[in-house]
Every structure is written in C-alpha cells, then in structure tokens.
Write a protein that holds these residues in place. Structure first.
Motif, PDB file in Angstrom:
ATOM      1  N   UNK A 133       3.965  10.851  -5.769  1.00 17.32           N
ATOM      2  CA  UNK A 133       5.174  11.204  -6.125  1.00 17.32           C
ATOM      3  C   UNK A 133       6.087   9.884  -6.755  1.00 17.32           C
ATOM      4  N   UNK A 134       5.872   9.709  -8.388  1.00 21.11           N
ATOM      5  CA  UNK A 134       6.405   8.523  -8.785  1.00 21.11           C
ATOM      6  C   UNK A 134       8.001   8.504  -9.006  1.00 21.11           C
ATOM      7  N   UNK A 135       8.608   9.758  -8.622  1.00 22.16           N
ATOM      8  CA  UNK A 135      10.151   9.779  -8.595  1.00 22.16           C
ATOM      9  C   UNK A 135      10.425   9.027  -7.356  1.00 22.16           C
ATOM     10  N   UNK A 136      10.009   9.552  -6.174  1.00 24.05           N
ATOM     11  CA  UNK A 136      10.327   8.939  -5.034  1.00 24.05           C
ATOM     12  C   UNK A 136      10.170   7.290  -4.944  1.00 24.05           C
ATOM     13  N   UNK A 165       1.038  -1.159  -0.060  1.00 25.10           N
ATOM     14  CA  UNK A 165      -0.156  -0.095   0.140  1.00 25.10           C
ATOM     15  C   UNK A 165       0.730   1.292   0.046  1.00 25.10           C
ATOM     16  N   UNK A 166       2.110   1.261   0.661  1.00 28.38           N
ATOM     17  CA  UNK A 166       2.772   2.471   0.759  1.00 28.38           C
ATOM     18  C   UNK A 166       3.286   2.563  -0.631  1.00 28.38           C
ATOM     19  N   UNK A 167       3.807   1.642  -1.267  1.00 27.05           N
ATOM     20  CA  UNK A 167       4.399   1.791  -2.446  1.00 27.05           C
ATOM     21  C   UNK A 167       3.395   2.356  -3.747  1.00 27.05           C
ATOM     22  N   UNK A 168       2.250   1.603  -3.400  1.00 27.15           N
ATOM     23  CA  UNK A 168       1.192   2.205  -4.375  1.00 27.15           C
ATOM     24  C   UNK A 168       0.860   3.614  -4.174  1.00 27.15           C
ATOM     25  N   UNK A 169       0.695   4.083  -3.162  1.00 24.97           N
ATOM     26  CA  UNK A 169       0.497   5.504  -2.587  1.00 24.97           C
ATOM     27  C   UNK A 169       1.722   6.385  -2.942  1.00 24.97           C
ATOM     28  N   UNK A 170       2.567   5.900  -2.734  1.00 24.17           N
ATOM     29  CA  UNK A 170       3.984   6.573  -3.443  1.00 24.17           C
ATOM     30  C   UNK A 170       4.135   6.771  -4.725  1.00 24.17           C
ATOM     31  N   UNK A 171       3.460   5.864  -5.594  1.00 20.38           N
ATOM     32  CA  UNK A 171       3.480   6.057  -6.891  1.00 20.38           C
ATOM     33  C   UNK A 171       2.250   7.102  -7.220  1.00 20.38           C
ATOM     34  N   UNK A 172       1.273   7.102  -6.435  1.00 18.56           N
ATOM     35  CA  UNK A 172       0.204   7.912  -6.836  1.00 18.56           C
ATOM     36  C   UNK A 172       0.315   9.591  -6.491  1.00 18.56           C
TER      37      UNK A 172
END
Length: 255
Positions: free
Chosen positions: A192-195, A183-190
């Motif tokens: 800030x895709x660079x991070x 979930x953290x990786x999915x929200x991170x792509x939503x």
C-alpha cells in the motif's frame, strides 16, 4: 580540629573544586562530542564479534514483520473459507509451517544476537577501562591536583558501565529497530504505497523530536556525571580523613 570540622572542610573543598574546575571541562561542544562518538564507533567496529552481531540483529528485527505478514495470510484464508466454503487448508498448513520455521530461525538469531553483543560489550568496556587507566597513569601530576577523585572514580566506574550498556544489548536493539523500520517501510510500499507515503512524511518530524529529546537526555546525563563525581569526592575525602585520624591514634582527642 574535630572530625566534623575535617569532614566539613573536606566537603567545602570538594564542592568548590567541582564548581570551579569540573563544570567548564565537562561541557563539550558538538564537534568534540561527535569526534568522541566516532572514535568509540571506530574502536567498536574493530571487534569481529561486533561485525558478526550486526546481521543477526538486523534480521531478528525484521523477522516479526514477516511473521505478521504470514499471520495475515492465514487469517485471510480462514475468512475466505468462512465465506465461500472453499477448501484452502493446504495453504493454511503451508503458512503455518512457514511460521514454525520462522520461529525456529528467530530463536537462533536471538541467541546469536545476545551472545555477540554481550561479549562485545564486556570486552569493549574492559579494553576501554584499561586504555583510560593507562592514560591516567601517564598524565601529569598537575592533572590530579585540579581533578577531583570523584571525577576519576566515576570515569572508571559509572561511565564505563554506561558504555557497556550502550554498546552491548542496547546496540543490538538499535540494529533490530533499524531492520524493522526499513523492512516494514519497504513492505508497506509493496502492499500500500499510499500508507507508505503517510509514514514517510512523518519521518522528518519524528527525527526533529528525537533530536531535541536527545539534547535534553544528554544534558541530564552530564549533570548526573557531575553530581555523582561530587558525591564520590566528598565520600572519599571524608573516609580518608577518618582513616588518617585512626592511623595517628587520635580518636580520643577528636571525639
């Protein structure tokens, strides 16, 4: 023969037996270890409580990510109010209400997570002990001649407790970490895709480090099993010798 001589002979026999017989049988290759783990997981998934416990654990692990997200929105609204003096307290109240509801949901999920995995760990260990004991009782007599008593007692005691710890709360924690990571990786792509790309690039290196660390941990666990088995064998045979002397009423001669 004195009592000390009997104990020494027992200890020497135990150590010799463990070094010459236990170590070769305790070294499993990777295929056998993988087969044993798959068999344990297959047996675990036959329990309905284990299947029911996966979902609460996964959601409970992912819920703190949403809590941080809501808390960040509250901080953003407060910062906007401090800079622009625009009344946005209705939005802050809404996010605070969401955080309260999320806290209640987390409390329920934590209860379900602990309940299911504690029960699963206990039932799984009891069934595994019964299965191992049944197999031991059906084994040939020659198996007990070449296997020390400490090895058998460790298998029924220490190793069964390790299985209960691994397939109890620890398994729930693993699903929590998995849910939190996904979930953290999915929200991170939503957001800030660079991070997210940076985090994704780190994953292979982390997997490699975890692989080598797990090899070291497995080696330590195998050595621990052998040493505990040796210690229990020496203790059991020494105490049995004392009981034998006592049973024949030979204390005066031995001491």
């Amino acid at each position: 023969m004195s009592q000390i001589s009997l104990a020494s002979a027992s200890s020497e026999y135990s150590i010799e037996t463990s070094f010459h017989q236990e170590k070769p049988s305790g070294d499993l290759n990777q295929k056998e270890q993988l087969r044993a783990r798959l068999a344990l997981y297959k047996l675990l998934m036959k329990y309905p409580k284990a299947c029911l416990g996966v979902l609460p654990s996964f959601i409970f692990g992912a819920a703190p990510i949403f809590a941080f997200l809501l808390f960040g929105k509250v901080i953003t609204k407060l910062t906007d109010y401090a800079q622009t003096k625009v009344d946005n307290f209705d939005d802050i109240k809404k996010y605070a209400l969401y955080m309260t509801i999320l806290a209640i949901v987390l409390m329920i999920l934590k209860f379900l997570d602990s309940f299911f995995w504690i029960r699963v760990g206990s039932e799984f260990t009891n069934d595994l002990k019964s299965h191992v004991f049944e197999k031991l009782m059906k084994s040939e007599v020659s198996y007990f001649d070449c296997t020390s008593i400490g090895n058998i007692l460790t298998l029924l005691g220490e190793e069964s407790q390790s299985v209960q710890d691994s397939f109890g709360n620890t398994k729930g924690l693993q699903f929590q970490y998995l849910g939190q990571a996904l979930v953290g990786l999915i929200l991170c792509y939503c957001y800030s895709w660079k991070c997210a790309l940076i985090a994704t690039c780190i994953i292979p290196y982390a997997c490699i480090i975890i692989y080598f660390c797990s090899k070291l941990i497995d080696r330590h666990i195998n050595l621990r099993f052998l040493y505990i088995a040796d210690s229990m064998t020496i203790a059991e045979e020494t105490l049995s010798t004392i009981r034998t002397v006592r049973g024949f009423n030979r204390e005066d001669i031995e001491f």
